[in-house]
Design a protein around this motif. Structure first.
Motif, short mmCIF file in Angstrom:
data_model
loop_
_atom_site.label_atom_id
_atom_site.label_comp_id
_atom_site.label_asym_id
_atom_site.label_seq_id
_atom_site.Cartn_x
_atom_site.Cartn_y
_atom_site.Cartn_z
N TYR A 119 -0.77 -5.14 2.77
CA TYR A 119 -2.07 -5.71 3.12
C TYR A 119 -2.17 -7.06 2.42
N ARG B 107 -7.08 0.09 5.73
CA ARG B 107 -6.23 -0.62 4.77
C ARG B 107 -6.99 -0.95 3.49
N TRP C 49 -7.32 2.89 -3.14
CA TRP C 49 -6.56 4.02 -3.67
C TRP C 49 -5.38 3.53 -4.52
N SER C 50 -4.70 2.52 -4.03
CA SER C 50 -3.56 1.94 -4.76
C SER C 50 -4.00 1.41 -6.12
N LYS D 228 -9.37 0.87 2.27
CA LYS D 228 -9.44 2.16 1.59
C LYS D 228 -8.11 2.45 0.88
N MET D 229 -7.00 2.19 1.55
CA MET D 229 -5.67 2.40 0.93
C MET D 229 -5.47 1.45 -0.25
N LEU E 30 0.82 -1.20 0.00
CA LEU E 30 0.00 0.00 0.00
C LEU E 30 0.85 1.25 0.00
N GLN E 31 2.01 1.16 0.64
CA GLN E 31 2.96 2.27 0.66
C GLN E 31 4.35 1.65 0.69
#
Length: 158
Positions: A96, A122, A128-129, A124-125, A80-81
């Motif tokens: 995740y 997570r 977004w990813s 939601k992330m 995710l990041q």
């Protein structure tokens, strides 16, 4: 006199009950006090087909998908990041791991008995990813066996 002696013995055992537990005593019994998977409420690790699942609901979804002959990947991890450095300190990536990826249906299934703020964030992330990468798989988070069955019936129809 015998009554007084047994009464004193009982008082002594009551005192022992109230004394602090030693670390060695706690280590002996901690597995009986704490659930196996404390990150997820009511989740118990279970094994089936030689696979250790994080919850009974995940194992149930696995058995439904397997019996239906639907192709899937288990425990697919997404970043995710990415990791980075901040003031000379290495910051680990945020990842995740979803329970199931169904490539033929462009679907992610992550069984969730109870939703948590961290889990929702997570997801939601993850969305977004995917959005940033220009892809949009469907994401389902069944909360119980009924929702798992309903999702499987829907998959069979498509």
């Amino acid at each position: 006199m015998a009554t007084t002696k047994s009464k004193n013995q009982n008082m002594k055992s009551d005192k022992d009950k109230n004394r602090p537990m030693s670390l060695a005593e706690f280590r002996k019994i901690r597995h009986t006090l704490l659930p196996e998977n404390r990150k997820i409420k009511n989740a118990r690790k279970v094994e089936s087909d030689g696979i250790l699942f994080d919850s009974r609901l995940e194992m149930f979804m696995y058995s439904l998908l397997k019996e239906a002959g639907i192709r899937f990947e288990r425990q697919k991890r997404y970043t995710l990041q990415p990791s980075f450095r901040y003031n000379e300190v290495a910051i680990r990536p945020i990842t995740y791991t979803v329970d199931f990826w169904l490539p033929d249906h462009n679907l992610i299934i992550d069984t969730k008995g109870y939703h948590t703020q961290q889990g929702d964030m997570r997801i939601k992330m993850l969305k977004w990813s995917f959005s940033s990468a220009g892809v949009s798989p469907r994401i389902e988070t069944p909360k119980n066996q009924t929702e798992c069955r309903t999702l499987l019936e829907e998959l069979k129809r498509s």
